[in-house]
Each structure stands twice: as C-alpha cells, then as structure tokens.
Design a protein around this motif. Structure first.
Motif, PDB file in Angstrom:
ATOM      1  N   ARG A  28       2.005  22.048  -9.802  1.00  5.48           N
ATOM      2  CA  ARG A  28       0.656  21.640 -10.223  1.00  5.48           C
ATOM      3  C   ARG A  28      -0.390  22.654  -9.777  1.00  5.48           C
ATOM      4  O   ARG A  28      -1.390  22.861 -10.433  1.00  5.48           O
ATOM      5  N   LEU A  45       0.850  -1.196   0.000  1.00  5.61           N
ATOM      6  CA  LEU A  45       0.000   0.000   0.000  1.00  5.61           C
ATOM      7  C   LEU A  45       0.883   1.243   0.000  1.00  5.61           C
ATOM      8  O   LEU A  45       2.083   1.155   0.288  1.00  5.61           O
ATOM      9  N   GLN A  46       0.291   2.388  -0.279  1.00  8.18           N
ATOM     10  CA  GLN A  46       1.044   3.639  -0.223  1.00  8.18           C
ATOM     11  C   GLN A  46       1.529   3.922   1.198  1.00  8.18           C
ATOM     12  O   GLN A  46       0.804   3.676   2.165  1.00  8.18           O
ATOM     13  N   GLY A  47       2.732   4.454   1.290  1.00  4.65           N
ATOM     14  CA  GLY A  47       3.218   4.945   2.586  1.00  4.65           C
ATOM     15  C   GLY A  47       3.686   3.867   3.549  1.00  4.65           C
ATOM     16  O   GLY A  47       3.905   4.138   4.721  1.00  4.65           O
ATOM     17  N   ALA A  94      14.669  11.730   1.560  1.00  2.00           N
ATOM     18  CA  ALA A  94      15.223  11.913   0.222  1.00  2.00           C
ATOM     19  C   ALA A  94      14.108  12.336  -0.728  1.00  2.00           C
ATOM     20  O   ALA A  94      13.047  11.728  -0.757  1.00  2.00           O
ATOM     21  N   ALA A  95      14.343  13.409  -1.470  1.00  2.00           N
ATOM     22  CA  ALA A  95      13.434  13.892  -2.519  1.00  2.00           C
ATOM     23  C   ALA A  95      12.090  14.421  -2.021  1.00  2.00           C
ATOM     24  O   ALA A  95      11.176  14.636  -2.800  1.00  2.00           O
ATOM     25  N   GLU A 155      13.352  10.090  -7.961  1.00  2.00           N
ATOM     26  CA  GLU A 155      14.426  10.896  -7.379  1.00  2.00           C
ATOM     27  C   GLU A 155      14.801  10.353  -5.989  1.00  2.00           C
ATOM     28  O   GLU A 155      15.970  10.235  -5.646  1.00  2.00           O
ATOM     29  N   GLN A 156      13.774   9.991  -5.217  1.00  2.00           N
ATOM     30  CA  GLN A 156      14.005   9.447  -3.862  1.00  2.00           C
ATOM     31  C   GLN A 156      14.852   8.174  -3.924  1.00  2.00           C
ATOM     32  O   GLN A 156      15.822   8.026  -3.167  1.00  2.00           O
ATOM     33  N   LYS A 199       4.493   6.804 -10.472  1.00  2.00           N
ATOM     34  CA  LYS A 199       3.250   7.466 -10.084  1.00  2.00           C
ATOM     35  C   LYS A 199       3.475   8.611  -9.087  1.00  2.00           C
ATOM     36  O   LYS A 199       3.084   9.742  -9.322  1.00  2.00           O
ATOM     37  N   ARG A 200       4.099   8.283  -7.979  1.00  2.00           N
ATOM     38  CA  ARG A 200       4.249   9.301  -6.941  1.00  2.00           C
ATOM     39  C   ARG A 200       5.280  10.341  -7.387  1.00  2.00           C
ATOM     40  O   ARG A 200       6.363   9.976  -7.849  1.00  2.00           O
ATOM     41  N   PRO A 201       4.958  11.618  -7.219  1.00  2.00           N
ATOM     42  CA  PRO A 201       5.918  12.647  -7.596  1.00  2.00           C
ATOM     43  C   PRO A 201       7.242  12.449  -6.856  1.00  2.00           C
ATOM     44  O   PRO A 201       7.248  12.203  -5.650  1.00  2.00           O
ATOM     45  N   ALA A 202       8.329  12.515  -7.585  1.00  2.00           N
ATOM     46  CA  ALA A 202       9.682  12.458  -7.026  1.00  2.00           C
ATOM     47  C   ALA A 202      10.081  11.111  -6.415  1.00  2.00           C
ATOM     48  O   ALA A 202      11.090  11.016  -5.731  1.00  2.00           O
ATOM     49  N   GLY A 230       4.968   8.193   6.073  1.00  2.00           N
ATOM     50  CA  GLY A 230       4.100   7.473   5.148  1.00  2.00           C
ATOM     51  C   GLY A 230       2.615   7.695   5.349  1.00  2.00           C
ATOM     52  O   GLY A 230       1.803   7.018   4.734  1.00  2.00           O
ATOM     53  N   SER A 231       2.232   8.655   6.213  1.00  2.00           N
ATOM     54  CA  SER A 231       0.809   8.878   6.443  1.00  2.00           C
ATOM     55  C   SER A 231       0.194   9.643   5.271  1.00  2.00           C
ATOM     56  O   SER A 231      -1.014   9.615   5.072  1.00  2.00           O
ATOM     57  N   GLY A 266       3.141   2.417  -4.714  1.00  2.00           N
ATOM     58  CA  GLY A 266       2.164   2.008  -3.718  1.00  2.00           C
ATOM     59  C   GLY A 266       0.782   2.041  -4.329  1.00  2.00           C
ATOM     60  O   GLY A 266       0.508   2.840  -5.219  1.00  2.00           O
ATOM     61  N   GLU A 270      11.614  17.830  -3.549  1.00  2.00           N
ATOM     62  CA  GLU A 270      11.239  17.709  -4.964  1.00  2.00           C
ATOM     63  C   GLU A 270       9.761  17.356  -5.088  1.00  2.00           C
ATOM     64  O   GLU A 270       9.049  17.874  -5.943  1.00  2.00           O
ATOM     65  N   GLN A 271       9.321  16.441  -4.225  1.00  2.00           N
ATOM     66  CA  GLN A 271       7.918  16.017  -4.271  1.00  2.00           C
ATOM     67  C   GLN A 271       6.980  17.193  -4.014  1.00  2.00           C
ATOM     68  O   GLN A 271       6.008  17.394  -4.741  1.00  2.00           O
ATOM     69  N   LYS A 319      -6.252   8.142   2.874  1.00  2.00           N
ATOM     70  CA  LYS A 319      -6.397   6.765   2.384  1.00  2.00           C
ATOM     71  C   LYS A 319      -7.734   6.132   2.785  1.00  2.00           C
ATOM     72  O   LYS A 319      -7.809   4.932   3.038  1.00  2.00           O
ATOM     73  N   ILE A 350       6.852  19.624  -6.949  1.00  2.00           N
ATOM     74  CA  ILE A 350       5.952  19.194  -8.029  1.00  2.00           C
ATOM     75  C   ILE A 350       4.509  19.590  -7.706  1.00  2.00           C
ATOM     76  O   ILE A 350       3.787  20.108  -8.553  1.00  2.00           O
ATOM     77  N   VAL A 400      18.471   8.988  -4.745  1.00  2.00           N
ATOM     78  CA  VAL A 400      19.211   9.505  -3.585  1.00  2.00           C
ATOM     79  C   VAL A 400      19.598   8.347  -2.660  1.00  2.00           C
ATOM     80  O   VAL A 400      20.743   8.226  -2.218  1.00  2.00           O
ATOM     81  N   ILE A 401      18.616   7.464  -2.412  1.00  2.00           N
ATOM     82  CA  ILE A 401      18.874   6.318  -1.526  1.00  2.00           C
ATOM     83  C   ILE A 401      19.949   5.416  -2.138  1.00  2.00           C
ATOM     84  O   ILE A 401      20.839   4.922  -1.445  1.00  2.00           O
TER      85      ILE A 401
END
Lengths: 470, 303
Positions: B155, A107-109, B143-144, A145-146, A139-142, B112-113, A191, B147-148, B256, B151, A149-150
């Motif tokens: 938008r 799932l996301q997050g 990280a990033a 890029e993340q 899908k998820r912005p950046a 991650g929330s 996610g 940037e996120q 979510k 974006i 970096v990792i």
C-alpha cells in the motif's frame, strides 16, 4: 507498583490488632477497596455500587474471636466479588437440530481470531465436536490468512472467501457446515469500535443471516474504563450471550470482568491464558476475584498441590515451622512435594508464576532453582544422620565433606542447601512476626486458633474459602 | 433495521451530546467547592488516569484553590488541563533522527495493541517528505503477521525485508537494517511480535533484537516506539515500565483513540517512565495518524 488489597489492609489495620471494626476504620477500609478496584480497572460506577454494598456488610459484621478485622474485611470484599462474578448457569446452548453457531465479536486487538482457534480446538478435544471456522474478517489485512494458519494448527477446516459481504460469507459458511456434517460453526468477525455505526450494522446483519446460538464478546483483560461503554453497546446491538476474557496471562488485574458482568449481566465463559492455542480455560469466579484483589492466582496452584500434598501433612509442616521444630527431614519432604508439584505444573518456573508476588521475580532467581538442585539437596539430606537432620548446627566441615561424598554431591551443594534451610527458617520467623504468613502457608496454627477454626467450621464457615490461597 | 430503531439510535447520540454540554454548563454556574473537585476527579478516573495520578492532580487543584490562586469555578478545568498538558509536553514529542545513515525505528508492544497497523500508518507519514522507508518483518511468531505487514508495504510502495514464519526475529531485524543501509534508506521500521511484558523470555528476545540491530548500526535503534492501546487501563503503566526496562523506550505511539476511550493512563505512564507520547493512531485508514498534541489530549479527557 500496585499493592494488593490484602497488603493494604494489613497495613491499615496493623494497629488494630484483634479489636473490633469501628465506623471510622470501616471508612478507611472502604477507601482502600475503592482505590484497589480502580487500580484494577473496575468501572467507576460499578465501584461505587460495590463499595456501598461492602460498607453495609462490614458495618453489620459481628466480631469473630481471634480473627483479625483485616481478614474479616477482605472476606467481605472477596465474597462480594465472587458473588458478582459468578452464580449463573453458563452451559453452552447446543443446537440439537443442526450446527451450533458461535459468533465472536469485539474491539480490535482483543484476540478474537486467536480465541476462535482456541475455542475450536477446545470444543474438538473436550466436547468431541467437529467445528468449522468461518473467516468473516474481510477488513484487517491478512486476517483470513491468519485464521487459515490457525485452522491448520488446530486441525479444523476454515471456510473463507476472497472479499465479499461478511453476512453472506457467514451464511454460506453455515450452509457449508450443514453440507459437510460439521456440528459447530465459529464465526470470526472483524474487530470494530462500538461507536462505528456502519460496522455495528454489519454485525446485526451477520446475526440476522445466521441466527447464532451463542454470541460471545471477546474482552482484553487489560481494558480500562471504556470496557463498560463498549460492552454495553455490543450487548444493546447484538444481545451478547457470553464473554471471553483474553490475555489473562499478563499481570492486568482484569477488573473489567467485573464491570462487564455487572453492566451486561452476561456470564464470562472462558479465559485465554497464553499464546498457545490450547491455553483456554473455563472461567472460575474465585480466581478472577483473587486477581482483582491482587492476591495472585493461587487457587490453581492450591488445586494442583492438593493432588500431591494431603492436607494433614501440609498442616503439620506449617505447624512445625511455627514451633521452630522444623527440621531438615521436614525440608526434605517439602522438597519432594515441590518436585512432584513442579513436574505437574511445567517446572519450578511455571509453579512460581502462580504464587502471589512471585510473577515479578526475575528469571535470574527462578531460573537458578532447577529441579536437579532439588534432587541433589534431597540426596544430601538423606546422607545425614538423624542428629544432623534435627540439629544442623553440628554439621562442621568434616561432616559436610562426608555428606557430600555419601550423596555424590559437592560440599558447595551441601553448603547451599544449609544456607537455603537457614534462610527459610529466618523468613518464616520474620513472616510470623509480621503476621502475614497466614496468607502464604495457611493460617497461624496455634492451638487456640485451630480450635476457633473448628468452631467456625461447625457454624458452616470454612476459613479456607476466605482467601483463594489459604 | 426499522425506522424506529434508527430514530432511537439518533436520539441516543443526541442525548450523549446534550449530557456533555450540560455538564459544561453546570460548571459555569457552580461554586468552587469539594463537590466540584469530586466531579473533576470522576472525569479523570473515567478517562483511565488512575487513582494515584488523579489524586495527585486533584491535590494540586485543591492547593491552588486554598492558596487563592484559583477562585472561580470555570477556571478549574482549564487549570487542570494545563497541569496535564505540562506533564505530557516536557521532553518534546518529535521523532529522533539519525545523524547520518538510516534512522532505525523499533516498534514493540503487547499483543493486539496495533503495532503492524501503526507501522503502516507511520510509513505513510514518513514518506510524506519523500523519505525512503524499508520495513523489517520481525514478527515471525503470529500467524500471517508477515503477510499483514507485506500488504502495508505494498500500500505504501516500500520495500520489506522478511523471512518465513518462525524465523529468528533478530536475524530479520539485522537484515532489514543492513538492507536499509545498503540502499540508502532514510528509515528502517522494524515490526516485532506482540508480547506481554510479563513474559521474561520474550522480553529477552526483544533485548536481543535491539543488541543485534546495534551490530549493523551502532547508535541504532534511534527510536524505540512502544505501542499502547488507548482502551487499556492501569495495566498500561506496567507495560510501559517493563518495556522501558528491557529496551529503553524513547517514544509512545498511542492507538485506538478514535473510540470513546480517553487513554488517560498515558498521563500516569508519563509520570512513571518519563517517556513522551509521539504519535496518535485514530482509525483503520492509512492516513489515520497524527503527531501527538498534549493540549488536545488533555482537553479530550474532560469531553
């Protein structure tokens, strides 16, 4: 706000003393187990089955001399948890004819991207592998890029494309790995909700194009009842081969681990234990069992402590504490052990975090307990006469001043030490009267009990396995 | 995927819908008894309401039943829904506005929330009335993350105040608020790094951000939104308690809720810290944000 199951049981069975478990108090105990599991976010259906099994086993228990019913009950629950969480071969299926492909989903997050980085670092360092990370989260912005970096942080190359279909990116990533001689490929997918048909189709496509050897579902330790539904769906669509439990450094009880294990039958492979990229550990069922029961993660502490303290001296200390024969000399020995332990565990603060209930201590308290203070206290005790060490009451102002001078500390420091010593003695007495010391410093060590422990050992029951911390 | 699989999947969906409808139908013909209460209890527990709050709610139903205020089985679920709605409604769910100058909104939550995504949506929401929004990228850890957020600012066509990864988050927050004030912004929304509520030093960092923001605008932050993931279980209560203790949370942004998770832990959160839920995030698109509707939320718990 959640009482641990051990605390609940102690309360529940307080009036029972050492008499036998009856159907009525088993029923009460079962109710407490149910509440504790629900508070730990174990899935409702899983709780029901679990509770039934515990009940059956509790009814069949024969009374053990000198063992409190509460302890017997907790053991049944704990054993059942460990049995459910573990007990299966969890070796990675390495591909000996090309790169081993890991596909990470969830799932996301939940922490997929971070987990990918951790896994890459772990496999590089611990298994001597040469991983390639593939950024398939378009899908998820950046997100790409993340991962880049990792990748730089863990010194592992990252294959990424600007846009495009994830299954194609992944297939080209695997080809790239073969071309460049990488032996592990880790696919970081986007996610998604398990009910998002389109995105679940996409995962099937990625699987079809890359034939992953391992498909791991990343699950957040904080997840609630929905864990069952989502895990079941991911497994149905992809035939997941393992689970990674993330964010276990918080105080979530991670009951979902049990649900997912029960529902999918898939083993938990690793747990994420912090924000740093090296913080990933193989899964140990006993630890998560203790966690679900709210007993703190003491196994880790005990394991590390055993490197420093030999069991005999720990037992001796515990015994002395009970007989009120505990002196400043013993305290000094303990201080030294604590100091050795704390340097292994990243300072006193890090050590206390492993102990039950201690995670909640405010930093004002733990922060004040620095290693320097322990050194000063040790020095002060060393400047005392044998008489003073066994009977600190004789330490009047004059003697305290001498000790301070002799140890190069201050009278204030000596006073603090004596206060701490007195306080500890008092606490030990209180704990003893409440009967919960067994959970903090080993079992009650009176002679009768020691004999019983030995008896049990001969019958193949090791009391130390009863609780993660004892 | 073959035709058979598609068919099978379609059937599974139908089965789910049927099961839901069937359950509702069963309620109608049933007697009001302990077994009905047990079923309701299961629904609440399955929705993550948690054993404590569930017991309290079911006890209320039982009391009303024994006092003959509840007599028909079909009235039980509406009664329970009403009790939950009431719990969630008190205190109001509207966003607080600054008396003058920019309204500063501090956004925090565990890792991650969905903080950054929620800020993207919130910005669009605030802009609906033509308001001017400035974003502050104070998640300088992940990280990033910057940037996120950048974006999302593109938008939405809004300004963003940022520094490099690793910069002092409090300094970024201060700059963002100062910039917002200077440019006559209506809102300054500050993104912070995800942190587990058990990480004392990181919670102190959050307190510091809050203190420093006050130096730029004394009554800021006007809103401190805690982002809670609806898929979280009982740990959401701990998160709420700890964040509230550190930075006095004024509202909750639940994310979510578009999955199958019900977010029932929010009922317990409300009981515990008394802070209202203000927004709901339901998807990944920029418009997937709604003002929290307690009645709809309560109804969904029984779907």
């Amino acid at each position: 706000m959640f009482d641990s199951l051990a605390q609940r049981f102690t309360r529940l069975f307080a009036g029972l003393g050492r008499s036998k478990l009856t159907p009525a108090n088993i029923e009460d105990g079962v109710r407490e187990v149910r509440t504790a599991l629900l508070e730990a976010d174990v899935g409702l259906d899983v709780v029901r089955g679990f509770v039934e099994r515990v009940k059956e086993k509790a009814v069949g228990l024969t009374r053990l001399d000198g063992v409190a019913p509460a302890d017997q009950f907790v053991k049944v629950v704990h054993d059942e948890l460990v049995a459910l969480l573990g007990g299966e071969e969890t070796r990675i299926r390495w591909n000996d004819r090309g790169p081993t492909v890991f596909m990470m989903v969830g799932l996301q997050g939940t922490g997929k991207t971070t987990t990918c980085g951790k896994l890459a670092l772990h496999l590089r360092r611990k298994e001597g592998k040469k991983p390639l990370l593939v950024a398939a989260d378009v899908k998820r912005p950046a997100a790409i890029e993340q991962l880049k970096v990792i990748g730089r942080q863990v010194d592992v190359p990252v294959y990424a494309e600007e846009g495009g279909r994830p299954e194609k990116i992944c297939a080209r990533g695997v080809a790239k790995a073969i071309e460049t001689g990488r032996d592990v490929v880790i696919l970081d997918t986007a996610g998604r909700l398990h009910i998002d048909a389109e995105l679940m189709d996409e995962l099937e496509d990625v699987k079809g194009k890359t034939n992953p050897h391992e498909i791991w579902l990343v699950v957040d330790a904080q997840v609630g009842q929905d864990a069952v539904a989502s895990a079941r769906e991911f497994d149905r669509r992809l035939a997941v081969t393992g689970v990674v439990l993330s964010k276990t450094d918080g105080d979530a009880r991670a009951g979902a681990a049990l649900s997912i294990r029960e529902v999918t039958g898939k083993p938990i492979r690793y747990v994420g234990t912090g924000e740093k990229l090296e913080q990933i550990e193989p899964f140990v069922p006993k630890r998560v069992a203790g966690r679900i029961l709210g007993m703190g993660d003491v196994v880790g502490l005990v394991e590390k402590a055993q490197e420093v303290v030999d069991e005999a001296s720990a037992r001796e200390t515990a015994e002395k504490m009970f007989r009120d024969a505990w002196t400043l000399d013993d305290f000094r020995l303990q201080l030294r052990q604590v100091r050795e332990m704390s340097s292994k565990l990243g300072g006193l603060g890090g050590m206390l975090k492993h102990m039950p209930g201690m995670a909640d201590l405010p930093e004002e308290v733990t922060g004040r307990m620095d290693d320097g203070q322990l050194v000063r206290w040790e020095a002060a005790i060393e400047s005392m006469t044998p008489k003073e060490r066994t009977d600190p009451v004789v330490l009047d102002g004059q003697r305290r001043a001498r000790v301070a001078r002799g140890s190069g500390t201050s009278v204030a420091s000596v006073n603090e030490l004596l206060k701490a010593f007195k306080l500890m003695r008092k606490q030990v007495k209180e704990l003893k009267s409440k009967g919960i010391l067994g959970r903090l410093a080993g079992r009650r060590m009176d002679k009768q009990k020691l004999k019983q422990i030995e008896d049990l050992k001969r019958r193949g029951i090791d009391l130390r396995n009863w609780f993660p911390e004892s | 995927m073959g035709l058979f699989d598609k068919l099978k999947r379609g059937l599974a969906k139908t089965r789910e819908v049927l099961a839901g409808g069937l359950r509702r139908a069963l309620f109608l013909g049933r007697a009001l008894d302990e077994s009905l209460l047990a079923d309701l209890e299961r629904a609440l527990l399955a929705g993550d309401v948690g054993p404590r709050t569930t017991t309290a709610l079911i006890d209320e139903v039982r009391a009303a039943w024994k006092a003959k205020r509840l007599q028909r089985s079909e009235d039980v679920e509406p009664f329970l829904r009403e009790r939950i709605t009431e719990r969630l409604r008190s205190g109001g769910n509207a966003l607080v506005r600054a008396a003058s100058g920019p309204t500063v909104i501090l956004v925090c939550g565990v890792n991650g929330s969905g903080k950054t995504t929620s800020i993207g949506k919130l910005t669009k929401f605030l802009k609906r009335d033509g308001a001017r929004v400035v974003l502050g990228a104070a998640d300088t850890f992940r990280a990033a993350a910057v940037e996120q957020l950048t974006i999302w600012s593109e938008r939405n066509g809004v300004e963003i105040v940022k520094q490099a990864q690793g910069a002092d988050p409090a300094a970024v927050a201060f700059d963002a608020v100062t910039a917002g004030k200077a440019r006559g912004a209506d809102y300054v929304v500050i993104d912070t790094a995800g942190r587990l509520h058990t990480q004392t030093n990181l919670m102190q960092e959050l307190e510091k951000i809050r203190r420093v923001v006050k130096k730029a605008v004394p009554d800021a932050p006007h809103e401190t939104l805690l982002v809670i993931d609806a898929t979280n279980g009982q740990n959401a209560i701990r998160q709420a308690e700890q964040f509230h203790k550190a930075v006095t949370v004024t509202g909750i942004f639940v994310t979510k809720l578009d999955g199958t998770a019900k977010g029932g832990a929010l009922v317990a959160v409300r009981d515990t810290i008394g802070v209202p839920v203000k927004f709901v995030g339901t998807g990944e698109q920029i418009d997937d944000i709604e003002v929290f509707d307690p009645a709809a939320f309560a109804a969904a718990l029984f779907d």
